[in-house]
Write a protein that holds these residues in place. Structure first.
Motif, PDB file in Angstrom:
ATOM      1  N   ARG A  14       0.843  -1.201   0.000  1.00 28.45           N
ATOM      2  CA  ARG A  14       0.000   0.000   0.000  1.00 28.45           C
ATOM      3  C   ARG A  14       0.877   1.249   0.000  1.00 28.45           C
ATOM      4  O   ARG A  14       1.894   1.314   0.703  1.00 28.45           O
ATOM      5  CB  ARG A  14      -0.910   0.009   1.224  1.00 28.45           C
ATOM      6  N   VAL A  15       0.474   2.239  -0.782  1.00 24.99           N
ATOM      7  CA  VAL A  15       1.158   3.525  -0.787  1.00 24.99           C
ATOM      8  C   VAL A  15       0.685   4.323   0.427  1.00 24.99           C
ATOM      9  O   VAL A  15      -0.495   4.658   0.537  1.00 24.99           O
ATOM     10  CB  VAL A  15       0.870   4.312  -2.078  1.00 24.99           C
ATOM     11  N   VAL A  40       3.238   9.914  -0.493  1.00 26.62           N
ATOM     12  CA  VAL A  40       3.824  10.307  -1.778  1.00 26.62           C
ATOM     13  C   VAL A  40       4.504  11.662  -1.584  1.00 26.62           C
ATOM     14  O   VAL A  40       3.883  12.614  -1.099  1.00 26.62           O
ATOM     15  CB  VAL A  40       2.752  10.415  -2.885  1.00 26.62           C
ATOM     16  N   LEU A  88       7.767   7.092  -3.192  1.00 25.78           N
ATOM     17  CA  LEU A  88       6.596   6.359  -2.713  1.00 25.78           C
ATOM     18  C   LEU A  88       6.987   5.564  -1.479  1.00 25.78           C
ATOM     19  O   LEU A  88       7.888   4.715  -1.533  1.00 25.78           O
ATOM     20  CB  LEU A  88       6.089   5.397  -3.789  1.00 25.78           C
ATOM     21  N   LEU A 121       5.982   2.672   0.955  1.00 28.48           N
ATOM     22  CA  LEU A 121       5.160   1.483   0.762  1.00 28.48           C
ATOM     23  C   LEU A 121       5.229   0.578   1.988  1.00 28.48           C
ATOM     24  O   LEU A 121       6.303   0.346   2.537  1.00 28.48           O
ATOM     25  CB  LEU A 121       5.643   0.701  -0.463  1.00 28.48           C
ATOM     26  N   PRO A 178      -1.726   8.319  -1.927  1.00 26.46           N
ATOM     27  CA  PRO A 178      -1.820   7.471  -0.739  1.00 26.46           C
ATOM     28  C   PRO A 178      -3.106   6.644  -0.724  1.00 26.46           C
ATOM     29  O   PRO A 178      -4.183   7.142  -1.058  1.00 26.46           O
ATOM     30  CB  PRO A 178      -1.802   8.485   0.407  1.00 26.46           C
ATOM     31  N   HIS A 188      -2.452   0.871  -4.392  1.00 28.64           N
ATOM     32  CA  HIS A 188      -1.676  -0.351  -4.199  1.00 28.64           C
ATOM     33  C   HIS A 188      -0.756  -0.598  -5.390  1.00 28.64           C
ATOM     34  O   HIS A 188      -1.063  -0.232  -6.524  1.00 28.64           O
ATOM     35  CB  HIS A 188      -2.603  -1.559  -4.020  1.00 28.64           C
TER      36      HIS A 188
END
Length: 272
Positions: free
Chosen positions: A9-10, A13, A23, A25, A83, A86
């Protein structure tokens, strides 16, 4: 290492430059990838578009940060994520910087453009244990002041009087802004290191890697102590397609970080 991408998942950013983002993650499920070492990379998959190799630019427990520049369809899709989105990740792949090679020696880290991204975890690790090394130097080159990655962090490094000497140069200065202008090798004269007791780590455009390595060789730095990343040759990370092959070396298996004593001949073979 996984052959099937794991969902991540982000969580954040961050715009680094006009065409580059970082990014952050984290695993979207109970399973995460094996720990990464500085210099290694992941295959980052933009759902419905494709995947590209991206070196890790920060490692923090279960969170990984990848810095991506928009230069194609996949990287553009990744840069457009927000945000909550995925991605799929495979990895870790490749060799790392092997910071322990510099234990007890001076360190010289030379970055050109986005080449600072895979070197940043190395710098963080070195700063976490400064007594393990001699004098530490970070030299950064960029096209313009607006193209310097992690500008706030770099500003803090250049302004600090700590263990790290940080210098920045640009090809084209911004109007009204002072600073060093020229290629990154022009910063070597101001760096603090003893060539015969130094390990260098270099990443950036190939022409910059060549120029920096040759300058260091002329100063007396042994070729095997010059570590370079040829990450721009990375492709699928499967070790089967051969698109990342230079001579007898597959970047996804034997690289992207190798010594200049091997890299120089590999790059020369490609020119034939």
């Amino acid at each position: 290492m996984n052959d099937v991408p794991l969902p991540y998942r982000v969580t954040q950013v961050r715009d680094e430059t006009a065409d580059t983002v970082s990014l952050a993650l984290t695993p979207a499920g109970p399973t995460s990838l094996a720990p990464f070492a500085p210099g290694q990379f992941a295959m980052v998959y933009a759902f419905g578009v494709g995947e590209i190799p991206v070196s890790v630019s920060r490692i923090d427990r279960r969170e990984l940060v990848h810095t991506v520049r928009s230069v194609g369809a996949v990287s553009a899709a990744l840069c457009a994520l927000r945000p909550g989105a995925h991605v799929g990740l495979r990895g870790p792949f490749g060799t790392g910087w092997e910071l322990d090679r510099a234990t007890g020696q001076d360190m010289l880290v030379v970055a050109g453009g986005i080449g600072l991204a895979p070197l940043r975890p190395l710098v963080f690790d070195a700063l976490a244990a400064p007594r393990a090394y001699g004098r530490m130097n970070l030299l950064i080159g960029a096209r313009t002041p607006h193209d310097v990655l992690y500008s706030q962090q770099v500003h803090a490094w250049t302004a600090a009087h700590g263990p790290l000497h940080c210098g920045v140069t640009v090809d084209r200065p911004a109007p009204g802004r002072l600073g060093h202008v020229g290629v990154v090798t022009t910063l070597l004269n101001g760096a603090r290191f003893e060539p015969r007791n130094t390990t260098a780590f270099i990443c950036g455009p190939e022409v910059m890697i060549r120029a920096t390595a040759r300058d260091l060789l002329q100063r007396g730095l042994p070729a095997h102590r010059i570590r370079v990343s040829l990450e721009r040759n990375m492709r699928c990370a499967t070790g089967h397609c051969g698109h990342c092959q230079l001579g007898g070396v597959l970047m996804c298996r034997d690289g992207p970080v190798i010594g200049w004593d091997r890299a120089e001949s590999l790059l020369s073979v490609r020119e034939l």
